[in-house]
Design a protein around this motif. Sequence first.
Motif, mmCIF file in Angstrom:
data_model
loop_
_atom_site.group_PDB
_atom_site.id
_atom_site.type_symbol
_atom_site.label_atom_id
_atom_site.label_comp_id
_atom_site.label_asym_id
_atom_site.label_seq_id
_atom_site.Cartn_x
_atom_site.Cartn_y
_atom_site.Cartn_z
ATOM 1 N N GLN A 8 44.558 40.383 36.573
ATOM 2 C CA GLN A 8 43.135 39.971 36.165
ATOM 3 C C GLN A 8 43.284 39.547 34.462
ATOM 4 O OE1 GLN A 8 39.658 42.026 37.127
ATOM 5 N NE2 GLN A 8 38.363 40.270 36.864
ATOM 6 N N THR A 38 43.981 34.916 31.147
ATOM 7 C CA THR A 38 43.344 35.905 32.235
ATOM 8 C C THR A 38 43.652 35.034 33.622
ATOM 9 O OG1 THR A 38 41.209 34.406 32.104
ATOM 10 C CG2 THR A 38 41.334 36.352 30.779
ATOM 11 N N ALA A 45 43.216 37.547 42.436
ATOM 12 C CA ALA A 45 43.016 38.524 41.164
ATOM 13 C C ALA A 45 43.575 39.842 41.458
ATOM 14 C CB ALA A 45 41.907 38.381 40.102
ATOM 15 N N ALA A 101 42.818 43.606 40.198
ATOM 16 C CA ALA A 101 41.838 44.269 39.296
ATOM 17 C C ALA A 101 42.218 45.607 38.980
ATOM 18 C CB ALA A 101 40.464 44.054 39.507
ATOM 19 N N ARG A 132 35.947 43.449 39.348
ATOM 20 C CA ARG A 132 36.010 42.759 40.816
ATOM 21 C C ARG A 132 35.122 41.694 40.880
ATOM 22 N NH1 ARG A 132 35.453 46.816 43.977
ATOM 23 N NH2 ARG A 132 33.519 46.394 45.084
ATOM 24 N N ALA A 170 35.465 38.626 38.835
ATOM 25 C CA ALA A 170 36.559 37.655 39.051
ATOM 26 C C ALA A 170 35.929 36.694 40.343
ATOM 27 C CB ALA A 170 37.802 38.589 39.687
ATOM 28 N N ASP A 224 33.744 34.260 38.890
ATOM 29 C CA ASP A 224 34.571 33.178 38.319
ATOM 30 C C ASP A 224 35.370 32.000 38.967
ATOM 31 O OD1 ASP A 224 33.710 34.157 35.768
ATOM 32 O OD2 ASP A 224 35.633 35.472 35.589
ATOM 33 N N LEU A 232 37.734 33.134 41.657
ATOM 34 C CA LEU A 232 39.031 33.519 42.358
ATOM 35 C C LEU A 232 38.672 33.566 43.845
ATOM 36 C CD1 LEU A 232 41.417 33.914 40.533
ATOM 37 C CD2 LEU A 232 39.267 34.207 39.121
ATOM 38 N N VAL A 252 39.816 39.146 45.254
ATOM 39 C CA VAL A 252 40.326 40.109 44.258
ATOM 40 C C VAL A 252 40.805 41.224 45.123
ATOM 41 C CG1 VAL A 252 39.549 41.606 42.437
ATOM 42 C CG2 VAL A 252 38.163 39.637 43.118
#
Length: 466
Positions: free
Chosen positions: A56, A62, A83, A85, A93, A96, A99, A101, A104
């Motif tokens: 991450q 990032t 990702a 984490a 988590r 992510a 965002d 992803l 995770v």
Amino acid sequence: MSVQGTILVLDGTSTNRIMLKVQLTAAWYHVVQGERLQGLAGLLRRAKPDLVLTSQALPDGTAVDVKRLVQADPDLIGVPVVAIAPQNDKAARLQALADGLDDVLVHPFKDTFLLARVRSLLRARAEAQDLHVESSSHPMGFAEPGAASFMPPKAARVTILTQAARTGALWQNALSKRTRHSLSVYTSTNLQGVLSGPVPDAIIFEVSANSSGLNLLADLKSRGTTRHTVLIGIFAEENAALASEALDRGADAVCLDGFCAEEALLRLESQIKRKTQLDQMRASLRRGLVDSWVDPLTGLHNRRYAMRAMDQIAHQSTRTGKGFAVMLADLDHFKTINDKFGHISGDLVLIKAAKRLKQTLGAAGFIARIGGEEFMIGLSETTQANALKLARSLCDCIREKPFDLPDSAVTIPVTISIGLIATQPDGRSSSQQPAELERLIKSADTALYAAKTAGRNQVRVRQSAA
């Protein structure tokens, strides 16, 4: 060694990269390593990974930055970015997932769970690639397909399946405050209730230690109606072995720490978006398949379909020992109609003529538009006498009523000429080869020419040997 796919591992800590490489290489994946954002664009172009696993936090960026670089490469659109984490960092988590992803993983994770998630993501990637290739394919001579554009997902139908009704009610209450999706609740024993209504776009289901939820998952995946439904498993406790099995049985996502409304919704939104895109790709593929067999003006089948259909009719005739017929039909003096009334009126006549011919033919055979004003009709399991009778009915349906033009008192009288050939296998050998289609079609064309020469508006038959 058989390589199952290329996975890019990004982590600033070498021991983490090495551990992941060992785990993935043992499962016959090709692993490419990187440690920072700098130079990543070039690495992505060279490696062309099928999946990216990234810490991450990198020394100079990032996981979100990694996702952005992957999406910027046209060759890598749809490649999942996962990702990794830190342990016990639930906020990281959730961030992510928020965002964008694709998933995770949280340190530490077992090999079985890591590999199950990798397999699940690669299956989803392969499905999307297959649909993209198939829906982008088109016959030679057609216009190139445009770039894919997807409509945003609409409000979805989401079903909550829990073992106890009270649990379902609590989950529904927590989710309904945060989502625009329509929620319904059922107990796991009431699968009939789920399947009797509209097919849900997504199902959030509870999995307990007794693994009954996995049996439910297998049932849902095996049914045609729910095969493409998003399935998200909620595990009461962190059970990596059970979660791994759920992923291998077809779960799209899993939540390991019990029910968390925020995580469930983040995963739901991501999966609904993906499902919407796949559904649109499937619809595009279905439209493409239909378009490849259909004449866009008249709605009849086209030449491509006609040749395939005639080939099947000929093979069927060989198997059954029953005859079949081919007709070529051509509207008389159609160029005069276009010249006198214009091409728009000519198109309207074609459309209406096609409708009349199709209605008169009914289920007796197929009709296709194979040229400007030319049609092919194929009849299976028929005799020459029956085919001739039908051909005359086709002539009558065109001749008996003039064609109207919209917004005009003018009517256009139209006739049609038909060339017919019928063939009858002699039945002496079950291995007899089908008649040569090109020869039969040429014979039907010769008969059509004879009908035109004899004054049009009639049927002429070309005799055929058995």
